[in-house]
Design a protein around this motif. Sequence first.
Motif, PDB file in Angstrom:
ATOM      1  N   LEU A  25       0.834  -1.215   0.000  1.00  0.00           N
ATOM      2  CA  LEU A  25       0.000   0.000   0.000  1.00  0.00           C
ATOM      3  C   LEU A  25       0.870   1.268   0.000  1.00  0.00           C
ATOM      4  O   LEU A  25       0.636   2.199  -0.765  1.00  0.00           O
ATOM      5  N   LEU A  26       1.872   1.278   0.877  1.00  0.00           N
ATOM      6  CA  LEU A  26       2.756   2.450   0.953  1.00  0.00           C
ATOM      7  C   LEU A  26       3.528   2.630  -0.351  1.00  0.00           C
ATOM      8  O   LEU A  26       3.728   3.758  -0.812  1.00  0.00           O
ATOM      9  N   LEU A  27       3.914   1.512  -0.952  1.00  0.00           N
ATOM     10  CA  LEU A  27       4.623   1.594  -2.235  1.00  0.00           C
ATOM     11  C   LEU A  27       3.712   2.196  -3.313  1.00  0.00           C
ATOM     12  O   LEU A  27       4.150   3.021  -4.124  1.00  0.00           O
ATOM     13  N   LEU A  30       3.487   5.856  -2.783  1.00  0.00           N
ATOM     14  CA  LEU A  30       4.742   6.473  -3.252  1.00  0.00           C
ATOM     15  C   LEU A  30       4.711   6.622  -4.779  1.00  0.00           C
ATOM     16  O   LEU A  30       5.016   7.695  -5.320  1.00  0.00           O
ATOM     17  N   VAL A  31       4.326   5.556  -5.468  1.00  0.00           N
ATOM     18  CA  VAL A  31       4.273   5.590  -6.939  1.00  0.00           C
ATOM     19  C   VAL A  31       3.263   6.642  -7.412  1.00  0.00           C
ATOM     20  O   VAL A  31       3.540   7.411  -8.342  1.00  0.00           O
ATOM     21  N   ALA A  32       2.108   6.705  -6.735  1.00  0.00           N
ATOM     22  CA  ALA A  32       1.076   7.671  -7.122  1.00  0.00           C
ATOM     23  C   ALA A  32       1.578   9.106  -6.929  1.00  0.00           C
ATOM     24  O   ALA A  32       1.341   9.981  -7.773  1.00  0.00           O
ATOM     25  N   ILE A  38       5.340  13.896 -11.820  1.00  0.00           N
ATOM     26  CA  ILE A  38       5.775  13.777 -13.224  1.00  0.00           C
ATOM     27  C   ILE A  38       4.688  14.309 -14.163  1.00  0.00           C
ATOM     28  O   ILE A  38       4.972  15.027 -15.124  1.00  0.00           O
ATOM     29  N   LEU A  39       3.431  13.967 -13.860  1.00  0.00           N
ATOM     30  CA  LEU A  39       2.320  14.456 -14.685  1.00  0.00           C
ATOM     31  C   LEU A  39       2.232  15.978 -14.639  1.00  0.00           C
ATOM     32  O   LEU A  39       1.919  16.629 -15.652  1.00  0.00           O
ATOM     33  N   SER A  40       2.528  16.543 -13.454  1.00  0.00           N
ATOM     34  CA  SER A  40       2.462  18.003 -13.351  1.00  0.00           C
ATOM     35  C   SER A  40       3.565  18.654 -14.193  1.00  0.00           C
ATOM     36  O   SER A  40       3.384  19.714 -14.772  1.00  0.00           O
ATOM     37  N   VAL A  41       4.729  17.965 -14.258  1.00  0.00           N
ATOM     38  CA  VAL A  41       5.817  18.470 -15.107  1.00  0.00           C
ATOM     39  C   VAL A  41       5.389  18.437 -16.567  1.00  0.00           C
ATOM     40  O   VAL A  41       5.688  19.346 -17.351  1.00  0.00           O
ATOM     41  N   LEU A  42       4.670  17.389 -16.935  1.00  0.00           N
ATOM     42  CA  LEU A  42       4.209  17.249 -18.315  1.00  0.00           C
ATOM     43  C   LEU A  42       3.006  18.126 -18.629  1.00  0.00           C
ATOM     44  O   LEU A  42       2.546  18.177 -19.760  1.00  0.00           O
ATOM     45  N   GLY A  43       2.472  18.767 -17.582  1.00  0.00           N
ATOM     46  CA  GLY A  43       1.364  19.686 -17.788  1.00  0.00           C
ATOM     47  C   GLY A  43      -0.001  19.037 -17.777  1.00  0.00           C
ATOM     48  O   GLY A  43      -1.005  19.667 -18.097  1.00  0.00           O
TER      49      GLY A  43
ATOM     50  N   ALA B 190       4.902  14.725   1.456  1.00  0.00           N
ATOM     51  CA  ALA B 190       5.010  14.562  -0.004  1.00  0.00           C
ATOM     52  C   ALA B 190       3.622  14.621  -0.633  1.00  0.00           C
ATOM     53  O   ALA B 190       3.408  15.277  -1.662  1.00  0.00           O
ATOM     54  N   MET B 191       2.672  13.957   0.032  1.00  0.00           N
ATOM     55  CA  MET B 191       1.293  14.003  -0.466  1.00  0.00           C
ATOM     56  C   MET B 191       0.699  15.391  -0.228  1.00  0.00           C
ATOM     57  O   MET B 191      -0.131  15.858  -1.001  1.00  0.00           O
TER      58      MET B 191
END
Lengths: 48, 237
Positions: A25-27, A30-32, A38-43, B190-191
């Motif tokens: 769950l924690l992993l 973290l991935v989310a 990353i999505l915010s960097v891509l706009g 972070a969240m």
Amino acid sequence: MSNKSSRKYQPTPRSERLVPVILVLLLLVLVATIAFVILSVLGVTPAV
Amino acid sequence: VKYLSILSTIITFIFAAAVFNRYRQRKGTHLLLWGIGLVFYGLGTLSEVILSITFSELALKVWYLTGAMLTAAWLGQGTFHLLVRRRGVASTVTLVLTVISILAAVLVFTAPLTPAAAAYNTAQPASAQYKEIMTRSGLVILLTILLNLYGTLTLVGGALYSAYLFWRKKVLFNRMIGNILIAAGALMPAMGGTFVQAGLVDWLYLSELVGVILMYAGFIQATTRPALESKPAVSTT
């Protein structure tokens, strides 16, 4: 003096099931979180 | 918001003192780096307290530099130092992080504020207003993203990896639980940053408080040695 046997613990059936579930769950969180950044960097999501 | 930040600040500086005290007793560069990361954490939340009382350019810039840019990276660097044993690698990365941190500080402190600073509202959280007030170059935004990605991956990833090792080997139960708490706590701010992007600006302050409480609880859990326990070969404390 190091004593490896004293570092061991006896897992209960509950901890045997629960710990991997919590780790996964924690992993996933973290991935989310990383994915959102990353999505915010891509706009795709709001910018940082 | 103010009271959440006050509580976070007090707990964070107590936590930092505990980590520095352990560094004084045990040495270990990772403890020193965690301590520095926690001081940044505390400076960030202290700046929030100041910004909830009055507007200060210095407080806003310290808040952004420490809270948004440096905290996660320096905490994560502590974990990196602990887990990466290859000679010279961790020290080199620490040196690079130091240079980047100095560059970030220069960029943030030399950037002018916009006229919107005059309309700063202390009743609103800084996280809801900083974008209009601060001029952030593309490099500052890029560094913010990279430092947070690096810090979150190393701190949370490192704690999860350690907890997994302890679970698989069935050793050091307290350290396994401690690392799970540290991972969960580190994920909170972070969240929180993600919540800010989603418009839930107040959640940042709650996530900072819950985050530092969980990490401190994890640190205490992981550093409390049960009876008959010996020194571990691998740990994140």
